[in-house]
Motif scaffolding. Structure first.
Motif, mmCIF file in Angstrom:
data_model
loop_
_atom_site.group_PDB
_atom_site.id
_atom_site.type_symbol
_atom_site.label_atom_id
_atom_site.label_comp_id
_atom_site.label_asym_id
_atom_site.label_seq_id
_atom_site.Cartn_x
_atom_site.Cartn_y
_atom_site.Cartn_z
ATOM 1 N N GLU A 195 10.054 -0.103 -33.165
ATOM 2 C CA GLU A 195 10.212 1.336 -32.939
ATOM 3 C C GLU A 195 9.897 1.728 -31.506
ATOM 4 N N VAL A 196 8.925 1.065 -30.895
ATOM 5 C CA VAL A 196 8.606 1.363 -29.500
ATOM 6 C C VAL A 196 9.752 0.909 -28.599
ATOM 7 N N GLY A 197 10.334 -0.257 -28.903
ATOM 8 C CA GLY A 197 11.469 -0.738 -28.126
ATOM 9 C C GLY A 197 12.639 0.225 -28.191
ATOM 10 N N ALA A 198 12.892 0.777 -29.379
ATOM 11 C CA ALA A 198 13.970 1.762 -29.526
ATOM 12 C C ALA A 198 13.628 3.044 -28.784
ATOM 13 N N GLN A 199 12.375 3.455 -28.844
ATOM 14 C CA GLN A 199 11.948 4.670 -28.154
ATOM 15 C C GLN A 199 12.181 4.553 -26.656
ATOM 16 N N LEU A 200 11.933 3.353 -26.115
ATOM 17 C CA LEU A 200 12.152 3.127 -24.683
ATOM 18 C C LEU A 200 13.626 3.309 -24.330
ATOM 19 N N SER A 201 14.516 2.701 -25.096
ATOM 20 C CA SER A 201 15.949 2.821 -24.821
ATOM 21 C C SER A 201 16.457 4.237 -25.062
ATOM 22 N N ASN A 202 15.948 4.888 -26.099
ATOM 23 C CA ASN A 202 16.362 6.264 -26.372
ATOM 24 C C ASN A 202 15.936 7.206 -25.252
ATOM 25 N N TYR A 203 14.896 6.813 -24.522
ATOM 26 C CA TYR A 203 14.427 7.628 -23.401
ATOM 27 C C TYR A 203 15.235 7.374 -22.133
ATOM 28 N N ASN A 204 15.419 6.083 -21.768
ATOM 29 C CA ASN A 204 16.045 5.812 -20.469
ATOM 30 C C ASN A 204 17.529 5.447 -20.552
ATOM 31 N N TYR A 205 18.094 5.396 -21.773
ATOM 32 C CA TYR A 205 19.526 5.207 -21.986
ATOM 33 C C TYR A 205 20.042 3.836 -21.547
ATOM 34 N N TYR A 206 19.176 2.836 -21.579
ATOM 35 C CA TYR A 206 19.625 1.474 -21.313
ATOM 36 C C TYR A 206 19.628 0.666 -22.604
ATOM 37 N N SER A 207 20.351 -0.435 -22.589
ATOM 38 C CA SER A 207 20.478 -1.276 -23.770
ATOM 39 C C SER A 207 19.186 -2.047 -24.013
ATOM 40 N N SER A 208 18.814 -2.166 -25.277
ATOM 41 C CA SER A 208 17.591 -2.868 -25.636
ATOM 42 C C SER A 208 17.869 -4.335 -25.938
ATOM 43 N N PRO A 209 17.043 -5.245 -25.407
ATOM 44 C CA PRO A 209 17.155 -6.654 -25.772
ATOM 45 C C PRO A 209 16.359 -6.967 -27.036
ATOM 46 N N ASN A 210 15.864 -5.914 -27.688
ATOM 47 C CA ASN A 210 15.010 -6.026 -28.866
ATOM 48 C C ASN A 210 15.877 -5.882 -30.128
ATOM 49 N N GLU A 211 16.128 -6.978 -30.800
ATOM 50 C CA GLU A 211 17.001 -6.944 -31.968
ATOM 51 C C GLU A 211 16.436 -6.072 -33.082
ATOM 52 N N ALA A 212 15.125 -6.099 -33.248
ATOM 53 C CA ALA A 212 14.488 -5.314 -34.302
ATOM 54 C C ALA A 212 14.573 -3.815 -34.034
ATOM 55 N N ALA A 213 14.878 -3.427 -32.782
ATOM 56 C CA ALA A 213 14.941 -2.009 -32.420
ATOM 57 C C ALA A 213 16.272 -1.367 -32.810
ATOM 58 N N GLU A 214 17.302 -2.156 -33.071
ATOM 59 C CA GLU A 214 18.654 -1.628 -33.254
ATOM 60 C C GLU A 214 18.769 -0.526 -34.315
ATOM 61 N N PRO A 215 18.107 -0.638 -35.474
ATOM 62 C CA PRO A 215 18.244 0.439 -36.473
ATOM 63 C C PRO A 215 17.693 1.785 -36.026
ATOM 64 N N TYR A 216 16.885 1.797 -34.984
ATOM 65 C CA TYR A 216 16.229 3.030 -34.542
ATOM 66 C C TYR A 216 16.883 3.634 -33.295
ATOM 67 N N LEU A 217 17.967 3.028 -32.812
ATOM 68 C CA LEU A 217 18.600 3.501 -31.585
ATOM 69 C C LEU A 217 19.473 4.725 -31.848
ATOM 70 N N ASP A 218 19.479 5.656 -30.872
ATOM 71 C CA ASP A 218 20.371 6.812 -30.939
ATOM 72 C C ASP A 218 21.824 6.345 -30.831
ATOM 73 N N HIS A 219 22.731 7.138 -31.412
ATOM 74 C CA HIS A 219 24.150 6.767 -31.421
ATOM 75 C C HIS A 219 24.705 6.587 -30.017
ATOM 76 N N VAL A 220 24.247 7.404 -29.071
ATOM 77 C CA VAL A 220 24.798 7.356 -27.716
ATOM 78 C C VAL A 220 24.582 5.995 -27.067
ATOM 79 N N LEU A 221 23.631 5.235 -27.566
ATOM 80 C CA LEU A 221 23.360 3.908 -27.011
ATOM 81 C C LEU A 221 24.280 2.831 -27.573
ATOM 82 N N THR A 222 25.111 3.193 -28.526
ATOM 83 C CA THR A 222 26.001 2.222 -29.157
ATOM 84 C C THR A 222 27.442 2.347 -28.669
ATOM 85 N N ILE A 223 27.675 3.226 -27.689
ATOM 86 C CA ILE A 223 29.027 3.465 -27.156
ATOM 87 C C ILE A 223 28.965 3.439 -25.633
ATOM 88 N N PRO A 224 30.130 3.318 -24.942
ATOM 89 C CA PRO A 224 30.125 3.374 -23.478
ATOM 90 C C PRO A 224 29.603 4.723 -22.999
#
Length: 353
Positions: free
Chosen positions: A288-317
Motif C-alpha cells: 500500500e505504501v508503494g502504491a501511495q508513492l506512485s499515486n502521488y508522483n505519477y510514476y510506475s511502481s516496480p512493486n508488484e504487490a502495489a498494483e491493486p492499489y494504483l489509481d487508474h491514471v497510472l495504468t494508461i499513457p
C-alpha cells in the motif's frame, strides 16, 4: 537546611529528567525534487519515532559530485538512476544491502530482481521507473511530428525557444536516436556525430539552454519555452495540479527512440544510520505504501504487490507506455573505464562550445 535540601532534590530531579530526554534519531534522505509523498514521510516518522531530513538534487551528476565531496557520510538513502548505479558501486560510494532486514523484498517485480546494472540486486532496490520524452506546446506545434526533429531540426522548429536536459548521456542518446543510431548507442564514432549535432543545436538562436525536467515544465507552463525534455510522471503531476497552465502542453515519446529509466534506493558506504535506512526501504516496499508513492508522483511502481492499489491514471499513457512506445524505449547504458572517459571528454566539449 530543609529548604536547601529541597532545592537540591529538585535540581537533581531536573538533571535526571533531562538525561532521559534524547533527541530523535534522524534519517537523511537525498532524493529528486517533487518525488516523495510528505504523508509517507510522516507515517514513517510516526511508526519509528524518528525525524526524516530531506535534501534534493536535480541531476545524477549533481548527486554523484555531492557524494564524492563527503556526502557518502552525510546521507542514509540516495535515489540514483540505474546507469549511475554501477559507477557508485565501482567507486565504493555505496554499501551492500542486508536483505535479511528487508522483509518486503519479495514484492519487487521479477524484472527488477536481477538487473544488469546491479547483478543480484546486491546494492539497490528499485524506487520508481519512467520515461524521458518531449513536452511541447500544442498551439505552437499543432501538427508536431512524434520525433526528435522538434528539438534537432531547425526547419521543424525554426524560432521557438527550446531546451534540453543537463544530463549528458540522455542528450547524447537522444541525438543518437535522431540520427538513427539508437538511443542506447555506445560506439565512439556515433557519439562524435551526436556531439556535433548537439553543438550545432546549441548554436541556434532559439536554444534557451540546459534545463532539467521540473524547471522545464515550469518554463513551458509560463510560455518561456515551447519545447523541452522532461519525464512522464512529472508532466502528469503538474498537469493534474495545474490543468489550465498545462492545457496546451503534451508529452510525446519520439518514434526514433527515447529513455526508459529506473531510479533505485541505495545506502552510502558511510551512512550514519544504515539500520534505519533499511527500515525506510522496507517501509516503501510495502504494497500500500508503494502504491501511495506512485499515486502521488505519477510514476510506475516496480512493486508488484502495489498494483491493486494504483489509481487508474497510472495504468494508461503517459505513465504506462503503449506497446509501440515500449518497443523504442531503451535504458541509458552504464559507462566505465575508457568509454566513460571518452564520453566525459565529448560532453565537456559540447558544454564548452
Amino acid at each position: 537546611m530543609t529548604i536547601n535540601k529541597a532545592r537540591l532534590a529538585v535540581a537533581l530531579s531536573s538533571l535526571m529528567l533531562a538525561g532521559t530526554v534524547q533527541a530523535k534519531e534522524k534519517l537523511y534522505l537525498f532524493n529528486w525534487t517533487e518525488y516523495m509523498d510528505p504523508e509517507i514521510i510522516s507515517a514513517f516518522e510516526d511508526k519509528y519515532d524518528v525525524d526524516v531530513v530531506q535534501n534534493y538534487f536535480n541531476s545524477n551528476g549533481e548527486m554523484f559530485a555531492k557524494l564524492n565531496s563527503g556526502g557518502a557520510s552525510q546521507y542514509d538513502i540516495i535515489v540514483p538512476s540505474h546507469y549511475f548505479v554501477p559507477r557508485l558501486i565501482d567507486t565504493g560510494l555505496v554499501q551492500a544491502l542486508n536483505v535479511e532486514q528487508l522483509d518486503n523484498i519479495d514484492n519487487v517485480m521479477e524484472q527488477f530482481r536481477d538487473p544488469a546494472y546491479d547483478p543480484g540486486a546486491r546494492y539497490s532496490v528499485p524506487y520508481q521507473w519512467g520515461t524521458t520524452g518531449i513536452v511541447y506546446n500544442t498551439e505552437t506545434f499543432p501538427e508536431a511530428p512524434s520525433s526528435w526533429s522538434l528539438v534537432f531540426d531547425p526547419d521543424v522548429n525554426a524560432g521557438y525557444p527550446f531546451s534540453v536536459v543537463t544530463d549528458g548521456q540522455v542528450n547524447l542518446g537522444s541525438a543518437c536516436a535522431y540520427l538513427g543510431k539508437g538511443f542506447d548507442c555506445t560506439e565512439v564514432d556515433d557519439w562524435k556525430e551526436a556531439a556535433r549535432l548537439l553543438i550545432e543545436t546549441k548554436g541556434r538562436k532559439n536554444f534557451s539552454g540546459f534545463t532539467d525536467g521540473t524547471p522545464t515544465l515550469q518554463q513551458l507552463a509560463r510560455g518561456v519555452a515551447h519545447v523541452g525534455m522532461s519525464f512522464n510522471g512529472d508532466y502528469l503531476h503538474f498537469k493534474e495540479e495545474s490543468p489550465e497552465a498545462f492545457r496546451n502542453l503534451a508529452f510525446m515519446i519520439p518514434e526514433e527512440g527515447a529513455e526508459m529509466w529506473v531510479d533505485s534506493m541505495m545506502i552510502p558506504v558511510d551512512a550514519p544510520h544504515p539500520e534505519l535506512a533499511h527500515k525506510f526501504i522496507n517501509f516503501l516496499l510495502d504494497a500500500e505504501v508503494g502504491a501511495q508513492l506512485s499515486n502521488y508522483n505519477y510514476y510506475s511502481s516496480p512493486n508488484e504487490a502495489a498494483e491493486p492499489y494504483l489509481d487508474h491514471v497510472l495504468t494508461i499513457p503517459p505513465v504506462k507506455p503503449t506497446d509501440e512506445e515500449m518497443s523504442v524505449l531503451r535504458f541509458t547504458p552504464s559507462l566505465a573505464g575508457e568509454k566513460l572517459q571518452v564520453f566525459q571528454q565529448l560532453w565537456s566539449e559540447v558544454q564548452s562550445r
